[in-house]
Design a protein around this motif. Sequence first.
Motif, short mmCIF file in Angstrom:
data_model
loop_
_atom_site.label_atom_id
_atom_site.label_comp_id
_atom_site.label_asym_id
_atom_site.label_seq_id
_atom_site.Cartn_x
_atom_site.Cartn_y
_atom_site.Cartn_z
N LYS A 87 31.56 7.22 3.51
CA LYS A 87 31.00 6.03 4.23
C LYS A 87 31.73 4.76 4.17
CE LYS A 87 26.21 7.18 5.48
NZ LYS A 87 24.86 6.95 5.11
N ARG A 137 35.43 5.16 5.44
CA ARG A 137 35.56 5.01 6.83
C ARG A 137 35.13 3.23 7.08
NH1 ARG A 137 35.95 8.43 10.73
NH2 ARG A 137 34.29 9.79 10.17
N LYS A 138 34.52 2.79 6.19
CA LYS A 138 34.21 1.15 6.47
C LYS A 138 35.92 0.49 6.15
CE LYS A 138 31.81 -2.82 4.71
NZ LYS A 138 30.58 -2.89 3.83
N LEU A 179 38.61 1.78 6.36
CA LEU A 179 39.73 2.01 7.18
C LEU A 179 39.45 1.21 8.49
CD1 LEU A 179 42.13 3.72 8.16
CD2 LEU A 179 40.32 5.59 8.81
N SER A 180 38.29 0.86 8.94
CA SER A 180 37.97 0.37 10.05
C SER A 180 38.28 -1.16 9.79
CB SER A 180 36.40 0.44 10.46
OG SER A 180 35.94 -0.22 11.44
N GLN A 181 38.12 -1.78 8.67
CA GLN A 181 38.29 -3.30 8.43
C GLN A 181 39.74 -3.65 8.33
OE1 GLN A 181 35.58 -3.98 5.12
NE2 GLN A 181 34.13 -4.39 6.24
N ARG A 212 42.52 -1.58 9.53
CA ARG A 212 43.27 -0.45 10.60
C ARG A 212 44.79 -1.10 10.57
NH1 ARG A 212 40.07 2.86 13.51
NH2 ARG A 212 38.16 2.60 13.21
N GLU A 216 46.35 5.45 10.95
CA GLU A 216 44.95 5.14 11.11
C GLU A 216 44.04 6.41 11.52
OE1 GLU A 216 41.38 3.76 13.35
OE2 GLU A 216 43.46 3.19 14.35
N SER A 217 44.69 7.19 12.78
CA SER A 217 44.26 8.08 13.40
C SER A 217 44.05 9.43 12.38
CB SER A 217 44.93 8.75 14.73
OG SER A 217 46.19 9.03 14.69
N ASP A 266 41.40 8.93 9.92
CA ASP A 266 40.15 9.05 10.65
C ASP A 266 39.85 10.30 10.60
OD1 ASP A 266 38.46 7.15 11.38
OD2 ASP A 266 39.56 6.56 13.28
#
Length: 564
Positions: free
Chosen positions: A148, A151-152, A154-156, A158, A165-166, A169
């Motif tokens: 998690k 994921r966080k 990577l989201s913050q 990008r 990024e993909s 993901d």
Amino acid sequence: MAYIIGVILLIIALIITGLILRKRVYDVVDRYEAWKMDILGRNIAGELSRIKELNLSGETQAKFESWKERWDQIVTKELPDIEEHLFDAEEAADRYRFSKAKKTLNETEKVLVSIEADIEKILKEVDDLMESEESGRKEAEEINPAIKSLRKNLSQQRYQYGKAESYFDERIDLLEEKLLGYNDEIKSGNYYQAKRLIDELRVNLTELEERMEEFPEIYKKCKHELPSQLHDLFAGLKEMKEDGYRVDHLAFEKEIRTYQEGLSDSLEKLDKGDASQAKEIMPEIEERIQEMYGLLEKEALAKNYLENQIPGYKKSIHKIDQSFDDTRAEVEELQKAYYIEDSDMERFISLDKAIAKLKAELEELENDMGDNGVSHSELREKIEQGFSQVKELERAHEGFKLRIQNLRKDELEAKAKLTEIRNELYHTQRKLKKSNVPGVPNFIWDSLENASFKNEMVLTALEKQPLDMNEVQQALGEAENAVKHMVEQTDVMLDQAYLTEQVIQYANRYRSQYPLLASKLTEAERLFRSYEYELSLEHAAKAVEEIEPGALKRIEEYQKAAMN
């Protein structure tokens, strides 16, 4: 009677042996019986009941049933059979059938050992299963928040990953899928498979964390920093060319384009999440950029050095050339009056060639200054070597000038020394003329004549043209030795003559008293008048010493005091 006693004793011995063997069988039976009871008393069922805490399905259920079945077989079948075998062994021992009893006990031992091995295996597998469940559960509890967190992050962030990024993901999705697969295996009771999955997931997670941690820095350098540095380097290179710096020989443009293409290819792979090529090429590019800047700085410093040092370099060569022209004229003049050694002429010719070479190299350097194909760094090295050669030639030239100047100095010193030697020869001749001795021995005249001849040889050597100072020095040395030898001989001769005269005068007081002494003194006087002063002294001294020991020493001391 003896026969009967023997038979009785044998029977008794057999009975005792039988009793001992039977006792041993009983002991083994008792031990195996205790072993069997120990196995039976173990809480294996309780250990197996721990499995009920897990999901009794799938792999776990199959394991539990196999363990339970094996334990039931041990309790209901194998241990009761062992009881019967032990009874059979006792019965055989009672009948003194010890071989059968031993065989039965051996088979019983094998069964007990096999049971122990199976029980140990069951307990180990139970422990392994419980440990796998516990460690897998703890791993899953740690991995879930870690996924998690990835994921966080990577989201913050990008923008730091670009198109990759993909890719990351998808990699996180795969981790989550594996974690779900782990949970499914747990629900199905497949704890061993679940443990393998969670271990694999831990490795994948660690690898992904490391890649995601290093990726932003690699991506930043590959996309922005290094391309910008290469662009600035290319622009600086172009500017230096416009300012007259010679950098074409470095061939940096082609190398920069190659690196730019390499970074572009690496960026394409980075967009797909592959940083291997970028990690390999970036250190090389960074190191090479620094080397390029260093070489460009060296070229810039070399150009500045040339602008400042070439005038001085030309001046130093012109100065030593003019100075050597003066030396050349001086050598030509000296050759008319002096003989110059071959070694000195070799030095002179070597200096001439070296200066001519420097002048030719200066002309070549001036031509290279107009040739853009020759770098300033290369020209600087030539000038630095040239300065070093000029200094070396200046030292050699000064040494040569001093050497040829010493020719005149050596000539004057030789003439002064000759005058000094001739004066000493003259003073010795006057000393001989003024002496009151009856005459001068022939060897003194011979020595005097030889010294005069040697002096004439020096004068002859000094009058030669060109003057050979080596010959002069050799003749001067011979003359000096000859005069020294002549002076020493003269002084010794005169001292002997004066001492002989004193001894004879001293001994005359004893002439009338000692007829033998008078005879010896007469011989001494004859030798004295024949200029045989050394022999005369020996005769007179020997005569007076026989009459008055120690007289000669007193006479010598008196004579020394009178001369001083």
